[in-house]
Design a protein around this motif. Structure first.
Motif, PDB file in Angstrom:
ATOM      1  N   THR A 171      -6.112  -2.504   3.861  1.00  0.00           N
ATOM      2  CA  THR A 171      -4.724  -2.852   3.200  1.00  0.00           C
ATOM      3  C   THR A 171      -3.909  -1.714   3.780  1.00  0.00           C
ATOM      4  O   THR A 171      -2.868  -1.728   4.216  1.00  0.00           O
ATOM      5  CB  THR A 171      -4.751  -2.783   1.701  1.00  0.00           C
ATOM      6  N   GLN A 172      -4.572  -0.466   3.825  1.00  0.00           N
ATOM      7  CA  GLN A 172      -3.822   0.634   4.204  1.00  0.00           C
ATOM      8  C   GLN A 172      -3.663   0.754   5.842  1.00  0.00           C
ATOM      9  O   GLN A 172      -2.433   0.885   6.232  1.00  0.00           O
ATOM     10  CB  GLN A 172      -4.316   2.228   3.984  1.00  0.00           C
ATOM     11  N   LEU A 174      -0.154   4.678  -2.037  1.00  0.00           N
ATOM     12  CA  LEU A 174      -0.909   5.592  -1.528  1.00  0.00           C
ATOM     13  C   LEU A 174      -0.559   7.096  -2.244  1.00  0.00           C
ATOM     14  O   LEU A 174      -1.372   8.003  -2.369  1.00  0.00           O
ATOM     15  CB  LEU A 174      -0.040   5.962   0.021  1.00  0.00           C
ATOM     16  N   TYR A 209      -0.129  13.331   1.391  1.00  0.00           N
ATOM     17  CA  TYR A 209       0.827  12.141   0.659  1.00  0.00           C
ATOM     18  C   TYR A 209       2.190  12.721   0.495  1.00  0.00           C
ATOM     19  O   TYR A 209       3.242  11.857   0.400  1.00  0.00           O
ATOM     20  CB  TYR A 209       0.321  11.788  -0.680  1.00  0.00           C
ATOM     21  N   GLN A 261     -10.875   2.603  -3.918  1.00  0.00           N
ATOM     22  CA  GLN A 261     -11.218   3.828  -3.363  1.00  0.00           C
ATOM     23  C   GLN A 261     -12.129   4.732  -4.288  1.00  0.00           C
ATOM     24  O   GLN A 261     -13.013   5.361  -3.907  1.00  0.00           O
ATOM     25  CB  GLN A 261      -9.879   4.593  -2.738  1.00  0.00           C
ATOM     26  N   TYR A 270      -0.748  -1.665   6.539  1.00  0.00           N
ATOM     27  CA  TYR A 270       0.394  -1.108   6.118  1.00  0.00           C
ATOM     28  C   TYR A 270       0.776  -0.057   7.440  1.00  0.00           C
ATOM     29  O   TYR A 270       1.890   0.027   7.910  1.00  0.00           O
ATOM     30  CB  TYR A 270       0.582  -0.129   4.971  1.00  0.00           C
ATOM     31  N   PRO A 273       0.813  -1.120  -0.169  1.00  0.00           N
ATOM     32  CA  PRO A 273      -0.036  -0.053  -0.166  1.00  0.00           C
ATOM     33  C   PRO A 273       0.796   1.205  -0.168  1.00  0.00           C
ATOM     34  O   PRO A 273       0.739   2.264  -0.468  1.00  0.00           O
ATOM     35  CB  PRO A 273      -1.028  -0.210   1.292  1.00  0.00           C
ATOM     36  N   SER A 274       2.183   1.253   0.660  1.00  0.00           N
ATOM     37  CA  SER A 274       2.964   2.577   0.568  1.00  0.00           C
ATOM     38  C   SER A 274       3.214   2.941  -0.785  1.00  0.00           C
ATOM     39  O   SER A 274       3.342   4.087  -0.800  1.00  0.00           O
ATOM     40  CB  SER A 274       4.224   2.004   1.374  1.00  0.00           C
ATOM     41  N   ALA A 302     -10.514   7.005   3.977  1.00  0.00           N
ATOM     42  CA  ALA A 302      -9.034   6.724   3.320  1.00  0.00           C
ATOM     43  C   ALA A 302      -8.320   8.132   3.524  1.00  0.00           C
ATOM     44  O   ALA A 302      -7.289   7.970   3.990  1.00  0.00           O
ATOM     45  CB  ALA A 302      -9.256   6.248   1.930  1.00  0.00           C
ATOM     46  N   VAL A 361      -1.351   8.235   8.691  1.00  0.00           N
ATOM     47  CA  VAL A 361      -0.109   7.751   8.091  1.00  0.00           C
ATOM     48  C   VAL A 361       1.063   8.830   7.996  1.00  0.00           C
ATOM     49  O   VAL A 361       2.208   8.441   8.254  1.00  0.00           O
ATOM     50  CB  VAL A 361      -0.264   6.967   6.765  1.00  0.00           C
ATOM     51  N   GLU A 369      -5.762  10.757  -6.365  1.00  0.00           N
ATOM     52  CA  GLU A 369      -5.258  10.936  -5.082  1.00  0.00           C
ATOM     53  C   GLU A 369      -6.357  12.139  -4.294  1.00  0.00           C
ATOM     54  O   GLU A 369      -6.258  12.073  -3.153  1.00  0.00           O
ATOM     55  CB  GLU A 369      -4.011  11.079  -4.747  1.00  0.00           C
ATOM     56  N   SER A 426      -5.172   8.717   5.840  1.00  0.00           N
ATOM     57  CA  SER A 426      -3.737   8.815   5.138  1.00  0.00           C
ATOM     58  C   SER A 426      -3.149  10.257   6.040  1.00  0.00           C
ATOM     59  O   SER A 426      -1.725  10.302   6.059  1.00  0.00           O
ATOM     60  CB  SER A 426      -4.081   9.308   3.864  1.00  0.00           C
TER      61      SER A 426
END
Length: 530
Positions: free
Chosen positions: A361-362, A7, A265, A80, A365, A3-4, A305, A312, A141, A309
């Protein structure tokens, strides 16, 4: 396939043509709200040139643009889009104004179309004029409302993005909307159509400076994109004015919200560009950034999501001065607790299959990124039965095990992911991943290495698109792994057998588009010994 890597992955003709497009779009858009809701977008599946030509013929007949969407079933950012954009009523209504074409990367002929349209990463969305000129690439994105606004600009604009860019570089006057198209162009999926990747930071900085006075929001977006692309810290000169601008942006909730995707991101790269060395200046910038990211996490107008993010990105910033390859980063207790609590909450909340593939999945990660490997593994294993593409999660489990030095377990998961993968392009991609891990983690198992390489070549022989685009790159990775494995000629006999097998396959491959050349270059014959 992690996933990285996804992203970031998580993205006009003549004036006469512009007039025709604008007139053709006006009526459908005005009528959209007066008619019954549309159930879904009427995607036309394309698996070959004839399908695409049919869609463009329709577009010319109806005087509509073409929106091409290139994706794959397993791809988290693609899912997404399905969960947050393609199902929106306003997008569905707007789809009446264009011919919607979907290319599934695993359909026969899809990879050849990928070569034709210069699309590589999933997802890629391109808006074309009815005559086939590329108007713009949409940023997958960005959050859904922003993508819709960019789509509307592209639909009404009429000029190819390359012409808009040429005028901008020449110092010609652009409209605010044209600057927005440049700011929201999907530079990450450009595939060097407009500019070589190495020149991108400088170009984005040039555009940001040139947009001064035209549109402040777009100028800021271009600066952020330039900073994020400045990974080496050498391509872009950062002055005090730019540092002040970004700090002011982070402190303004509304302005920062408008740049949420770029800030999420590009967090660690933006910080490194603005504050290249560790110390008080970088810490102060991170503190400002952290506050903005926390606002994003609490913003209910953003998708799960996008909010995830932001979390993340906070972990990225917490790790910014730590070794990149550390499997046990040092995080403060409050951040670590938030990571764990968020993972539990999202696992309970999300039931939609598309959203789970994108978000869970994110989350997995993120847990690994925070050093919570056990939690990451447990979440992935529990989600296998809930995923429409469980092989993606299996490859994540393989990656988790590999990073922790559990070689046998890693190979087990990579092998199972390959065995369960579906679709010719996907199988070659997952197979090349498994093969690379096999060569790296079990180089002594020459029988297995030869067997898997032979299997991949046999599967490639069954699909006419195997030597195009993503499939070709997957096979090239197999060839590179073989060459590295045989660096001292210790496996010449294996490579000779594989070369003989491949020669038989290549002889049947079409010479068009350098397909046979690609095939023949995969494995080099062992050098003859004196």
């Amino acid at each position: 396939m992690t996933p990285s890597s996804t992203l970031r992955g998580l993205r006009l003709s003549s004036l006469a043509s512009a007039s025709l497009i604008s007139l053709a779009l006006l009526a459908p858009l005005q009528q959209a709200h007066a008619t019954a809701p549309v159930a879904s977008v009427s995607w036309q599946e394309a698996a070959g040139d004839s399908d695409v030509e049919k869609a463009f013929a329709q577009a010319r007949s109806e005087k509509k643009p073409v929106l091409l969407y290139w994706g794959a079933k397993w791809c988290p950012p693609c899912n997404q889009l399905k969960a947050t954009l393609f199902n929106r009523q306003d997008f569905i209504e707007q789809s009446r104004a264009f011919v919607a074409v979907h290319i599934d990367g695993d359909l026969p002929g899809a990879q050849k179309l990928g070569t034709r349209f210069k699309v590589r990463g999933y997802p890629t969305m391109i808006l074309f004029s009815p005559e086939g000129q590329e108007l713009t690439r949409l940023p997958g994105e960005a959050d859904a409302p922003q993508v819709l606004k960019v789509l509307q600009l592209g639909l009404a604009g009429g000029r190819p993005i390359k012409n808009v860019l040429a005028d901008a570089r020449a110092g010609k006057k652009l409209s605010a909307n044209e600057w927005k198209l440049l700011g929201f162009y999907s530079w990450d999926t450009d595939e060097q159509q407009l500019v070589p990747a190495a020149e991108r930071p400088g170009l984005l900085a040039q555009l940001a400076a040139a947009s001064q006075g035209a549109d402040a929001e777009t100028g800021t977006r271009l600066w952020l994109k330039a900073l994020a692309a400045n990974a080496d810290g050498k391509s872009l000169k950062v002055d005090a004015a730019l540092q002040t601008r970004v700090r002011a942006l982070l402190g303004n909730a509304a302005d920062a919200r408008a740049q949420v995707d770029s800030l999420n991101y590009g967090a660690s790269d933006i910080v490194r560009s603005l504050a290249p060395t560790a110390g008080a200046e970088r810490n102060a910038l991170i503190a400002l950034y952290e506050t903005a990211l926390k606002r994003f996490e609490a913003d209910a107008t953003l998708s799960r999501a996008d909010r995830l993010s932001a979390l993340v990105a906070r972990v990225d910033l917490a790790r910014v001065d730590q070794p990149k390859d550390s499997t046990q980063p040092k995080l403060n207790a409050a951040l670590l607790k938030e990571v764990k609590d968020t993972s539990v909450r999202l696992d309970k909340e999300i039931t939609d299959g598309y959203e789970r593939q994108a978000v869970i999945t994110q989350v997995a990660y993120l847990l690994g990124h925070a050093g919570q490997w056990k939690d990451s593994d447990e979440l992935l294993k529990a989600s296998l039965s809930k995923s429409h593409s469980p092989y993606y999660l299996m490859s994540q489990l393989g990656g988790n095990a590999k990073k922790q030095g559990r070689k046998d377990e890693a190979l087990k998961w990579y092998e199972e992911a390959f065995n369960k993968s579906e679709g010719p392009a996907t199988r070659l991609q997952w197979g090349s991943g498994y093969f690379g891990a096999l060569v790296e983690l079990a180089p002594q198992d020459s029988a297995k290495i030869e067997k898997i390489a032979a299997q991949l070549f046999n599967e490639a022989a069954q699909d006419k698109g195997s030597f195009y685009e993503r499939s070709a790159r997957s096979l090239q990775k197999v060839g590179s792994s073989l060459a590295k494995w045989n660096d001292k000629g210790q496996h010449d006999a294996v490579l000779a057998r594989l070369k003989t097998q491949l020669d038989g396959i290549c002889a049947k491959v079409d010479t068009a588009d350098k397909q046979r050349e690609t095939c023949e270059s995969l494995v080099k014959a062992p050098a003859k010994k004196a």
